[in-house]
Design a protein around this motif. Structure first.
Motif, mmCIF file in Angstrom:
data_model
loop_
_atom_site.group_PDB
_atom_site.id
_atom_site.type_symbol
_atom_site.label_atom_id
_atom_site.label_comp_id
_atom_site.label_asym_id
_atom_site.label_seq_id
_atom_site.Cartn_x
_atom_site.Cartn_y
_atom_site.Cartn_z
ATOM 1 N N GLN A 429 0.706 -1.173 -0.182
ATOM 2 C CA GLN A 429 0.050 -0.027 0.071
ATOM 3 C C GLN A 429 0.870 1.212 -0.163
ATOM 4 O O GLN A 429 0.263 2.327 -0.026
ATOM 5 C CB GLN A 429 -0.965 -0.025 1.237
ATOM 6 C CG GLN A 429 -1.885 -1.146 1.183
ATOM 7 C CD GLN A 429 -2.875 -0.996 2.409
ATOM 8 O OE1 GLN A 429 -3.448 -0.412 2.722
ATOM 9 N NE2 GLN A 429 -2.704 -1.922 3.434
ATOM 10 N N LEU A 430 2.032 1.034 0.167
ATOM 11 C CA LEU A 430 2.898 2.376 0.139
ATOM 12 C C LEU A 430 3.377 2.739 -1.272
ATOM 13 O O LEU A 430 3.751 1.767 -1.951
ATOM 14 C CB LEU A 430 4.145 1.862 1.130
ATOM 15 C CG LEU A 430 4.180 1.416 2.612
ATOM 16 C CD1 LEU A 430 5.278 1.369 3.049
ATOM 17 C CD2 LEU A 430 3.013 2.515 3.150
ATOM 18 N N ARG A 431 3.327 4.221 -1.276
ATOM 19 C CA ARG A 431 3.523 4.599 -2.710
ATOM 20 C C ARG A 431 5.077 5.099 -2.893
ATOM 21 O O ARG A 431 5.179 6.135 -2.896
ATOM 22 C CB ARG A 431 2.511 5.841 -2.995
ATOM 23 C CG ARG A 431 1.116 5.439 -3.196
ATOM 24 C CD ARG A 431 0.675 4.991 -4.227
ATOM 25 N NE ARG A 431 0.840 5.804 -5.539
ATOM 26 C CZ ARG A 431 0.889 5.060 -6.875
ATOM 27 N NH1 ARG A 431 0.908 3.894 -7.085
ATOM 28 N NH2 ARG A 431 0.944 5.849 -7.754
ATOM 29 N N VAL A 432 5.980 4.146 -2.676
ATOM 30 C CA VAL A 432 7.256 4.307 -2.750
ATOM 31 C C VAL A 432 8.050 3.349 -3.770
ATOM 32 O O VAL A 432 7.407 2.196 -4.074
ATOM 33 C CB VAL A 432 7.716 4.151 -1.413
ATOM 34 C CG1 VAL A 432 7.320 5.224 -0.594
ATOM 35 C CG2 VAL A 432 7.611 2.900 -1.023
ATOM 36 N N GLY A 433 8.978 3.521 -4.149
ATOM 37 C CA GLY A 433 9.836 2.878 -5.255
ATOM 38 C C GLY A 433 10.335 1.617 -4.552
ATOM 39 O O GLY A 433 10.401 0.419 -5.185
ATOM 40 N N ALA A 434 10.662 1.367 -3.322
ATOM 41 C CA ALA A 434 11.316 0.327 -2.589
ATOM 42 C C ALA A 434 10.824 0.130 -1.154
ATOM 43 O O ALA A 434 11.057 1.367 -0.610
ATOM 44 C CB ALA A 434 12.642 0.157 -2.776
ATOM 45 N N VAL A 435 10.542 -1.102 -0.785
ATOM 46 C CA VAL A 435 10.037 -1.044 0.566
ATOM 47 C C VAL A 435 10.816 -2.517 1.309
ATOM 48 O O VAL A 435 11.106 -3.604 0.560
ATOM 49 C CB VAL A 435 8.544 -1.824 0.712
ATOM 50 C CG1 VAL A 435 8.178 -1.749 2.284
ATOM 51 C CG2 VAL A 435 7.707 -0.561 0.051
ATOM 52 N N SER A 436 11.618 -2.398 2.408
ATOM 53 C CA SER A 436 12.375 -3.404 3.076
ATOM 54 C C SER A 436 11.390 -3.796 4.114
ATOM 55 O O SER A 436 10.557 -3.301 4.839
ATOM 56 C CB SER A 436 13.453 -2.875 3.536
ATOM 57 O OG SER A 436 13.309 -1.873 4.513
ATOM 58 N N ILE A 437 11.153 -5.336 4.225
ATOM 59 C CA ILE A 437 10.449 -5.759 5.381
ATOM 60 C C ILE A 437 11.570 -6.406 6.267
ATOM 61 O O ILE A 437 12.140 -7.202 5.880
ATOM 62 C CB ILE A 437 9.566 -7.066 4.851
ATOM 63 C CG1 ILE A 437 8.416 -5.917 4.038
ATOM 64 C CG2 ILE A 437 8.670 -7.552 5.959
ATOM 65 C CD1 ILE A 437 7.559 -7.107 3.266
ATOM 66 N N ASN A 438 11.338 -5.891 7.480
ATOM 67 C CA ASN A 438 12.157 -6.387 8.632
ATOM 68 C C ASN A 438 13.546 -6.187 8.426
ATOM 69 O O ASN A 438 14.498 -7.178 8.799
ATOM 70 C CB ASN A 438 11.809 -7.933 9.211
ATOM 71 C CG ASN A 438 10.665 -8.065 9.656
ATOM 72 O OD1 ASN A 438 9.907 -7.056 10.229
ATOM 73 N ND2 ASN A 438 9.867 -8.981 9.347
ATOM 74 N N SER A 439 14.209 -5.309 7.801
ATOM 75 C CA SER A 439 15.526 -4.925 7.478
ATOM 76 C C SER A 439 15.798 -3.408 7.231
ATOM 77 O O SER A 439 14.892 -2.694 6.944
ATOM 78 C CB SER A 439 15.912 -5.682 6.219
ATOM 79 O OG SER A 439 15.460 -5.440 5.054
ATOM 80 N N SER A 442 17.996 -1.456 1.901
ATOM 81 C CA SER A 442 18.754 -2.176 1.088
ATOM 82 C C SER A 442 18.385 -1.890 -0.651
ATOM 83 O O SER A 442 17.255 -1.512 -0.848
ATOM 84 C CB SER A 442 18.947 -3.553 1.278
ATOM 85 O OG SER A 442 17.704 -4.340 1.248
ATOM 86 N N LEU A 443 19.245 -2.135 -1.396
ATOM 87 C CA LEU A 443 18.978 -2.131 -2.738
ATOM 88 C C LEU A 443 19.420 -3.459 -3.251
ATOM 89 O O LEU A 443 20.537 -3.829 -3.137
ATOM 90 C CB LEU A 443 19.827 -0.823 -3.287
ATOM 91 C CG LEU A 443 19.619 -0.575 -4.795
ATOM 92 C CD1 LEU A 443 19.993 0.750 -5.118
ATOM 93 C CD2 LEU A 443 20.592 -1.584 -5.743
ATOM 94 N N ASP A 444 18.673 -4.064 -4.187
ATOM 95 C CA ASP A 444 18.892 -5.215 -4.746
ATOM 96 C C ASP A 444 19.446 -4.993 -6.146
ATOM 97 O O ASP A 444 18.633 -4.145 -6.734
ATOM 98 C CB ASP A 444 17.624 -6.105 -4.962
ATOM 99 C CG ASP A 444 18.004 -7.535 -5.405
ATOM 100 O OD1 ASP A 444 18.764 -7.912 -6.473
ATOM 101 O OD2 ASP A 444 17.549 -8.770 -4.857
ATOM 102 N N CYS A 445 20.648 -5.156 -6.580
ATOM 103 C CA CYS A 445 21.230 -4.832 -7.756
ATOM 104 C C CYS A 445 20.334 -5.440 -8.888
ATOM 105 O O CYS A 445 20.509 -4.866 -10.061
ATOM 106 C CB CYS A 445 22.818 -4.939 -7.895
ATOM 107 S SG CYS A 445 23.425 -4.233 -6.682
ATOM 108 N N GLY A 446 19.701 -6.371 -8.897
ATOM 109 C CA GLY A 446 18.912 -7.054 -9.846
ATOM 110 C C GLY A 446 17.492 -6.496 -9.789
ATOM 111 O O GLY A 446 16.736 -6.993 -10.764
ATOM 112 N N ALA A 447 17.298 -5.492 -9.377
ATOM 113 C CA ALA A 447 15.945 -5.133 -9.070
ATOM 114 C C ALA A 447 15.812 -3.368 -9.382
ATOM 115 O O ALA A 447 16.943 -2.813 -9.142
ATOM 116 C CB ALA A 447 15.048 -5.502 -7.893
#
Length: 477
Positions: A429-439, A442-447
């Motif tokens: 539901q968050l209007r953002v480009g990346a969401v971390s869950i319980n961390s 971070s940036l996943d270089c493949g995403a």
């Protein structure tokens, strides 16, 4: 002392006509080195070299050849990771025990990811035509790329642009930030060892005038910028005037939502603190708004206050240091001004809020936790880029989502709960480009990585990041 006089064009350093730029340590004020301010004419020389390389030997490189070149860049950087980590600690102020991960391992991850992505990417694809026959879809390099870099993670952001651009077959002209240009300039030694054709990568240092000369040069096909939303809006307008392609990775004011079942153990608290205080708070995806359920608000504030208050502030070269200085005096004064304004608006300082004792040189701000913050306060709206976190209470999951989305930014977010299915229902539901869950962030270089709203245009990372450097042509037959 590292000195890079002039411009790096067509595979070599050339004497420059511009003034020297002094690069100073944010911890001590000591001069670390010099670069030269590139004139508009010198920017033109770099663009011309990139254009010549685009249509020269580089054009004959296959996707596999280009991917192999990225692998050689990664090998070269890995062999010298300690040299670069120490330089980043000196010129950016990143604590030394974190600089290898923050600046080097992340950069290596990008290069290695695009080594694979560039090999596998479908640059040529034949599809069935909707009207019969077939369509040949070609992904062609967009051309010469102008890349304008920030100072907080200069080599990582450089390679977020360089790796997909090279994988796509483009050439590039970098303009590093004047506060931290040394490591990017030193990277030319890695480029030369990787045996890239001259002119594929070029560097012009300087201030805003140099950047504007690059953005407006008619020989540049695309601009990729990482930095503030205000500067990004200006660059976007300049690109729009010439219908020039652009990607803009801009500011953020990300929220970490603690659901009411969150376990406030060491791992959770360390992740929350690291998500704000990493790189001295100078990270665009910093989760600097922590949204806590009102029923557990005091517990969350106390746990964060204890953890942040225990951080060691000091010389970034000391491996005991958790938080180093901000990049310059302007940054420090800006953060201090926001904290003072927040107190005037009713916020309460839990810990920090002043300059740390015993650090009389350098641009230090004590890591700070602010409680009793409302989401309408200025400090909850604007990006600070410093070691300051605000804790905002909420009532129920719907209110938490509404508060997290109540921002002109949309770069990142986080959700913390032992119930990962529930956390995922909040995350989507968050209007953002990346969401971390319980961390921590971070940036996943493949995403793909990038923002909604005023956090930018376009994406970096993954196949989507490579597509940003392609023009697509359809041949219908």
């Amino acid at each position: 002392m590292r000195t890079f006089d002039g411009i790096y064009v067509a595979g070599a350093w050339h004497p420059g006509r511009g003034e020297r730029i002094e690069v100073a340590s944010p911890a001590t004020g000591e001069v670390l080195g010099y670069v030269s301010e590139a004139t508009p004419e010198e920017v033109g020389q770099a663009v011309d070299a990139a254009r010549a390389a685009l249509h020269g030997e580089w054009a004959s490189y296959s996707p596999a050849d280009r991917a192999a070149a990225l692998g050689r860049l990664a090998d070269g950087l890995e062999a010298r990771k300690n040299d670069f980590a120490e330089l980043f600690s000196a010129e950016v102020g990143t604590p030394r025990r974190a600089s290898t991960f923050v600046h080097i391992m992340s950069t290596l991850g990008v290069l290695r990811a695009y080594e694979k992505i560039g090999t596998d990417y479908p640059f040529d694809e034949v599809r069935p035509s909707m009207t019969g026959g077939e369509v040949h879809v070609r992904g062609l390099p967009v051309g010469v790329v102008g890349a304008i870099l920030p100072w907080n993670a200069p080599l990582f952001t450089a390679c977020l642009k360089l790796a997909p651009a090279l994988a796509a077959g483009c050439t590039i002209v970098f303009k590093p930030a004047p506060d931290a240009p040394l490591a990017v300039s030193l990277f030319t030694e890695i480029i030369e060892q990787a045996d890239l054709p001259p002119g594929v990568v070029n560097i012009v240092s300087g201030h805003a005038a140099t950047g504007e000369a690059l953005v407006t040069h008619p020989g540049v096909d695309k601009i990729s910028f990482t930095g503030s939303t205000a500067v990004g809006a200006h660059i976007g307008a300049l690109c729009a005037a010439d219908i020039r392609r652009c990607s803009l990775e801009l500011g953020g004011k990300s929220a970490a939502i603690l659901l009411d079942d969150v376990v406030l153990d060491h791992t959770t608290i360390a992740g929350l603190v690291g998500g704000v205080m990493g790189n001295n708070g100078q990270v665009c995806v910093s989760r600097s708004r922590i949204l806590a359920p009102r029923s557990r608000y005091d517990e969350v504030v106390a746990a964060l206050g204890d953890a942040v208050g225990a951080l060691t502030v000091g010389d970034p070269s000391d491996r005991a240091t958790d938080v180093g200085p901000l990049i310059n005096a302007t940054a420090r004064d800006r953060v201090e001004g926001y904290v003072a304004q927040a107190v005037d608006e009713g916020a309460r300082i839990v810990v920090g809020g002043a300059r740390p004792e015993g650090l009389d040189t350098g641009w230090y701000v004590a890591p700070t936790v602010l409680a009793d913050v409302d989401n309408s306060m200025t400090i909850a709206r604007d990006e600070l880029f410093g070691p300051v976190v605000v804790v905002i209470p909420y009532e129920g999951d719907d209110d938490a989502v509404a508060l997290a989305n109540d921002s002109e930014y949309g770069l990142g977010g986080g959700v913390w709960s032992p119930d990962t299915l529930r956390a995922n229902r909040i995350a989507v539901q968050l209007r953002v480009g990346a969401v971390s869950i319980n961390s921590a962030p971070s940036l996943d270089c493949g995403a793909p990585f990038g923002g909604f709203k005023k956090s930018g245009l376009g994406r970096e990372g993954g196949p989507e990041g490579l597509a940003e450097y392609l023009e697509f042509q359809s041949i219908i037959r």
